[in-house]
Scaffold this motif. Structure first.
Motif, PDB file in Angstrom:
ATOM      1  N   UNK A  17      69.074 -24.695 -27.552  1.00  0.00           N
ATOM      2  CA  UNK A  17      70.335 -23.959 -27.691  1.00  0.00           C
ATOM      3  C   UNK A  17      70.480 -23.424 -29.121  1.00  0.00           C
ATOM      4  N   UNK A  18      70.084 -24.236 -30.112  1.00  0.00           N
ATOM      5  CA  UNK A  18      70.152 -23.805 -31.504  1.00  0.00           C
ATOM      6  C   UNK A  18      69.222 -22.615 -31.734  1.00  0.00           C
ATOM      7  N   UNK A  19      68.016 -22.713 -31.193  1.00  0.00           N
ATOM      8  CA  UNK A  19      67.039 -21.627 -31.369  1.00  0.00           C
ATOM      9  C   UNK A  19      67.571 -20.318 -30.789  1.00  0.00           C
ATOM     10  N   UNK A  67      70.475 -18.953 -32.994  1.00  0.00           N
ATOM     11  CA  UNK A  67      70.013 -18.372 -34.259  1.00  0.00           C
ATOM     12  C   UNK A  67      69.347 -17.022 -34.034  1.00  0.00           C
ATOM     13  N   UNK A  68      68.596 -16.887 -32.943  1.00  0.00           N
ATOM     14  CA  UNK A  68      67.975 -15.598 -32.629  1.00  0.00           C
ATOM     15  C   UNK A  68      69.046 -14.534 -32.385  1.00  0.00           C
ATOM     16  N   UNK A  69      70.118 -14.928 -31.708  1.00  0.00           N
ATOM     17  CA  UNK A  69      71.218 -13.998 -31.450  1.00  0.00           C
ATOM     18  C   UNK A  69      71.887 -13.582 -32.764  1.00  0.00           C
ATOM     19  N   UNK A  70      72.095 -14.547 -33.676  1.00  0.00           N
ATOM     20  CA  UNK A  70      72.742 -14.254 -34.953  1.00  0.00           C
ATOM     21  C   UNK A  70      71.855 -13.384 -35.842  1.00  0.00           C
ATOM     22  N   UNK A 115      71.180  -8.561 -40.182  1.00  0.00           N
ATOM     23  CA  UNK A 115      69.808  -8.380 -40.677  1.00  0.00           C
ATOM     24  C   UNK A 115      69.512  -9.092 -41.991  1.00  0.00           C
ATOM     25  N   UNK A 116      70.540  -9.624 -42.684  1.00  0.00           N
ATOM     26  CA  UNK A 116      70.277 -10.377 -43.917  1.00  0.00           C
ATOM     27  C   UNK A 116      70.242 -11.882 -43.666  1.00  0.00           C
ATOM     28  N   UNK A 117      70.351 -12.283 -42.408  1.00  0.00           N
ATOM     29  CA  UNK A 117      70.281 -13.702 -42.065  1.00  0.00           C
ATOM     30  C   UNK A 117      68.861 -14.029 -41.621  1.00  0.00           C
ATOM     31  N   UNK A 118      68.301 -15.091 -42.156  1.00  0.00           N
ATOM     32  CA  UNK A 118      66.953 -15.524 -41.804  1.00  0.00           C
ATOM     33  C   UNK A 118      67.010 -16.939 -41.241  1.00  0.00           C
ATOM     34  N   UNK A 119      66.136 -17.225 -40.288  1.00  0.00           N
ATOM     35  CA  UNK A 119      66.020 -18.578 -39.728  1.00  0.00           C
ATOM     36  C   UNK A 119      64.550 -18.827 -39.412  1.00  0.00           C
ATOM     37  N   UNK A 120      63.968 -19.819 -40.078  1.00  0.00           N
ATOM     38  CA  UNK A 120      62.558 -20.169 -39.859  1.00  0.00           C
ATOM     39  C   UNK A 120      62.438 -21.678 -39.754  1.00  0.00           C
ATOM     40  N   UNK A 121      61.337 -22.130 -39.154  1.00  0.00           N
ATOM     41  CA  UNK A 121      61.098 -23.566 -39.029  1.00  0.00           C
ATOM     42  C   UNK A 121      60.064 -23.990 -40.063  1.00  0.00           C
ATOM     43  N   UNK A 122      60.389 -25.024 -40.826  1.00  0.00           N
ATOM     44  CA  UNK A 122      59.477 -25.525 -41.848  1.00  0.00           C
ATOM     45  C   UNK A 122      58.308 -26.252 -41.194  1.00  0.00           C
ATOM     46  N   UNK A 123      57.087 -25.830 -41.538  1.00  0.00           N
ATOM     47  CA  UNK A 123      55.893 -26.471 -40.966  1.00  0.00           C
ATOM     48  C   UNK A 123      55.734 -27.899 -41.472  1.00  0.00           C
ATOM     49  N   UNK A 172      82.239 -21.922 -32.985  1.00  0.00           N
ATOM     50  CA  UNK A 172      82.137 -20.911 -31.932  1.00  0.00           C
ATOM     51  C   UNK A 172      81.120 -21.286 -30.856  1.00  0.00           C
ATOM     52  N   UNK A 173      79.971 -21.841 -31.293  1.00  0.00           N
ATOM     53  CA  UNK A 173      78.898 -22.140 -30.345  1.00  0.00           C
ATOM     54  C   UNK A 173      78.833 -23.618 -29.963  1.00  0.00           C
ATOM     55  N   UNK A 174      79.752 -24.430 -30.535  1.00  0.00           N
ATOM     56  CA  UNK A 174      79.868 -25.862 -30.184  1.00  0.00           C
ATOM     57  C   UNK A 174      78.522 -26.593 -30.300  1.00  0.00           C
ATOM     58  N   UNK A 175      77.770 -26.259 -31.346  1.00  0.00           N
ATOM     59  CA  UNK A 175      76.477 -26.900 -31.552  1.00  0.00           C
ATOM     60  C   UNK A 175      76.640 -28.160 -32.392  1.00  0.00           C
ATOM     61  N   UNK A 176      75.995 -29.222 -31.950  1.00  0.00           N
ATOM     62  CA  UNK A 176      76.045 -30.481 -32.684  1.00  0.00           C
ATOM     63  C   UNK A 176      74.851 -30.530 -33.632  1.00  0.00           C
ATOM     64  N   UNK A 177      75.041 -30.009 -34.865  1.00  0.00           N
ATOM     65  CA  UNK A 177      73.937 -29.920 -35.818  1.00  0.00           C
ATOM     66  C   UNK A 177      74.307 -30.615 -37.131  1.00  0.00           C
ATOM     67  N   UNK A 178      73.285 -31.076 -37.802  1.00  0.00           N
ATOM     68  CA  UNK A 178      73.445 -31.679 -39.122  1.00  0.00           C
ATOM     69  C   UNK A 178      73.086 -30.616 -40.154  1.00  0.00           C
ATOM     70  N   UNK A 179      73.975 -30.402 -41.116  1.00  0.00           N
ATOM     71  CA  UNK A 179      73.788 -29.351 -42.104  1.00  0.00           C
ATOM     72  C   UNK A 179      73.548 -29.969 -43.469  1.00  0.00           C
TER      73      UNK A 179
END
Length: 693
Positions: free
Chosen positions: A425-427, A430-433, A438-446, A471-478
């Motif tokens: 759901x997070x993935x 983030x793709x939608x956002x 266009x100035x927002x980036x989201x990548x996964x650290x290897x 808005x998206x009711x995501x349970x994430x740790x920031x």
């Protein structure tokens, strides 16, 4: 939706945060009869700030498009953000707009983001006029702001109105109206009747000499543009209002001058003349040169499209609003006619798209339409692959327009889903956002498996975090934000990389000699070139070495693995053996050469430096200067402005996290500040040492 081109105005309202853009827009909608009440930014009731985050913060975050009519003209207006963290919204809107209204606060004058949006408008060659707002504020200074526009923005402002008085009603010479120098009339504004009225009267005797002096200042730059106007002036004959407006329009469209108006949007003074100025002085799509692009099917041959409904269709995607049932894509139509259920070409991606539905956008509302013609801005539903900056065109007449360039991000933050069920759901979210911003980036650290999101500043990331949680009711740790560093080299190195390795029972051998050096080339962060190869070495071997060098360069530096920039790598020579010199061998040798060269060429850590502008009471000036010096900052300049001190400083972003809290503490909440990215500069060695293993 087909309208007469000469009556269309595609404009943007741009300014520094808190200059009053949204209030000006709100008054425009009210006076044009589009809305039946005047919304207030502080109450979160404005038409264009309809997002929950905008209403809570009292600022514009997302550009909003509204359409209204004024004096027989159709105005497509985009209200843009003023905060530097959302400057991409301004960038993409100016790319597609024909004219601009730049709002300045009469008290604060030209501020940091005022300079940024002015430069953006210069880059896209947007004709504009200025509106000096907040003349009712204590400390308002019309002439001082006019001088700042001329000196700080290197502009040519020409006042076509002057204020009568300045400041709030309790002052002796309070702001009460404006003098129109074109008509030479006093304008007063009655907002207690419906509809509100602008009353024209003769200029009071005590203001007549001042008005005549300012009128001459207005006419002086116009004499060179109109012989008729000059002849009438020399003959001391009356100059028709229409001739002055025609000449002002000509000078504005050619960007030789910028007319300046004044008023107070909050009090409803001076906004109707701003609407008149939009119709009189800003361009229609017909006044703008034909849009220029290339034909990808004819080896990038130059193509032009006139703003004509009969031309082949051509448009530019400049914003995407993601939605579950189909993204809403904002398109500026430059030529031709776009119809529902039509098939389009995206030449940049070489893909076909379906235009299923067309919508007329009105802030948070929309109305479906059958077709739209050249000069219009519409919302399209049905596009699946197109992103911001993509061209859409007729499948039989391809054209590729210049895309939109956005600045690099300067701040990053790690986020993690609390459960594996949340990961997908997070993935998707983030793709939608990313499609929207266009100035927002989201990548996964290897290395860690964490998702790293990056943006333009603390507020940018904070807004994104709130959207994820609320808005998206995501349970994430920031995690805490962190700086987006870069790496380069401070010198030059010539090294030879070798491969003497047994792989799969075969002895591999290759030698690659390279020169690695620092060059200033922002457009191409890593450049890899070859001086040629010996006759006995196939070019495929050299190409394998060059590809390895490109991949190593793209993989980051050796200090902290941060992105590399301003580096040129030249392959000077290669050596091979009769047996064992394969492409793999040359790739290994090139990798060895890269590692050696990076260490020998004095690696440098680069950190983002921010341009910080602070306005504070004079008694707190010393405290702020001392605090900036502690943060490794430099004072660029200080100014006295109406009893307040303006400080411009350059300081590392790493030292400015949470600066708003420190600022409030230093000034008891009386200071304000803004910051924007300035440049990347070498970080101190002690900072670099924190990343070295």
């Amino acid at each position: 939706m087909n309208r007469k081109l000469e009556t269309i105005r595609n404009i943007g309202v741009i300014a520094h945060i808190d200059a009053g853009k949204t209030t000006v827009t709100e008054r425009m909608l009210y006076y044009s009869g589009t809305s039946h009440r005047v919304g207030a930014v502080d109450k979160g009731t404005t038409e264009t700030d309809f997002d929950e985050e905008e209403r809570e913060r009292g600022i514009t975050i997302y550009s909003a498009c509204v359409t209204f009519q004024w004096s027989g003209h159709v105005v497509n207006l985009i209200d843009t953000p003023g905060h530097v963290d959302f400057t991409a919204e301004v960038e993409r809107c100016l790319r597609v707009l024909d004219g601009g209204v730049v709002v300045f606060s009469a008290r604060e004058g030209v501020e940091a983001q005022s300079e940024t949006v002015w430069r953006q408008a210069n880059r896209y060659k947007v004709p504009r006029f200025a509106f000096i707002n907040k003349m009712d504020r204590e400390g308002a200074n019309f002439e001082g702001t006019l001088a700042e526009i001329r000196n700080r923005l290197k502009a040519n402002p020409v006042a076509i109105q002057i204020p009568i008085g300045s400041g709030p009603p309790h002052l002796a010479n309070a702001f009460c109206g404006v003098i129109d120098l074109v008509q030479m009339k006093l304008l007063t504004f009655d907002n207690n009747v419906s509809p509100p009225q602008v009353k024209l009267a003769e200029i009071p005797e005590d203001q007549a000499a001042r008005a005549q002096e300012w009128r001459e200042k207005m006419l002086e730059p116009l004499y060179d543009l109109s012989e008729e106007l000059m002849e009438l002036s020399l003959a001391e004959e009356p100059i028709p209002v229409d001739l002055i407006r025609k000449t002002l329009r000509q000078a504005t469209l050619s960007r030789q001058i910028q007319p300046v108006l004044c008023g107070s949007a909050l009090d409803g003074i001076g906004v109707q003349p701003v609407l008149d100025a939009v119709t009189h002085y800003l361009p229609s799509p017909q006044d703008v040169p034909p849009v220029e692009g290339t034909n990808p099917s004819k080896k990038d041959a130059k193509e032009l499209r006139k703003p004509d409904p009969e031309e082949p269709f051509c448009g530019l995607v400049f914003k995407i609003l993601p939605a579950k049932h189909g993204d809403m894509t904002w398109v500026r139509i430059y030529s031709g006619t776009l119809r529902q259920n039509s098939r389009l070409l995206n030449p940049g991606q070489d893909l076909k798209e379906n235009c299923a539905q067309l919508w007329h956008i009105q802030a948070s509302r929309k109305d479906q339409v059958e077709s739209a013609g050249a000069g219009d801005i519409v919302g399209v539903i049905g596009l699946r692959h197109s992103v911001t900056g993509d061209t859409l065109c007729d499948t039989k007449s391809p054209i590729l327009l210049e895309s939109i360039e956005f600045p690099e991000t300067v701040i990053a933050m790690a986020i993690e889903p609390e459960s594996s069920a949340e990961r997908d759901k997070l993935h998707d979210t983030l793709e939608m956002m990313k499609r929207q911003d266009p100035t927002f980036r989201a990548t996964e650290s290897a290395d860690t498996g964490q998702t790293i999101i990056s943006g333009m500043g603390e507020l940018h990331l904070e807004v994104i975090r709130h959207r994820l949680l609320r808005d998206f009711k995501l349970n994430v740790k920031v995690h805490k934000p962190r700086v987006s560093y870069r790496e380069t080299v401070g010198g030059s190195a010539k090294v030879t990389g070798e491969c003497h390795r047994m792989v799969g029972g075969q002895q591999l051998f290759a030698k690659v000699t390279i020169q690695l050096e620092h060059v200033d080339n922002p457009a191409q962060p890593i450049t890899v070139i070859s001086k040629g190869s010996p006759d006995n070495v196939p070019f495929s071997m050299v190409e394998a070495a060059m590809e390895e060098l490109r991949q190593r360069g793209a993989g980051g530096g050796i200090i902290g693995g941060f992105p590399l920039g301003d580096i040129r790598i030249t392959v000077l020579g290669v050596e091979s053996a009769e047996v064992g010199s394969t492409e793999t061998a040359f790739a290994i040798a090139a990798g060895d050469a890269f590692e050696k060269a990076m260490r020998a060429a004095k690696p440098v850590l680069l950190e983002p430096i921010m341009k910080l502008q602070i306005i504070t009471p004079e008694e707190n000036l010393g405290d702020f200067v001392g605090d900036i010096m502690k943060r490794r900052g430099e004072i660029a300049k200080t100014e006295n402005r109406s009893g307040e001190a303006l400080i411009e400083a350059h300081a590392p972003l790493a030292e400015l996290f949470g600066y708003s809290s420190a600022m409030r503490s230093l000034s008891q909440g009386r200071a304000s500040s803004s910051m924007e990215p300035l440049k990347y500069a070498a970080a101190p060695q002690e900072v670099a040492n924190t990343f070295l293993m």
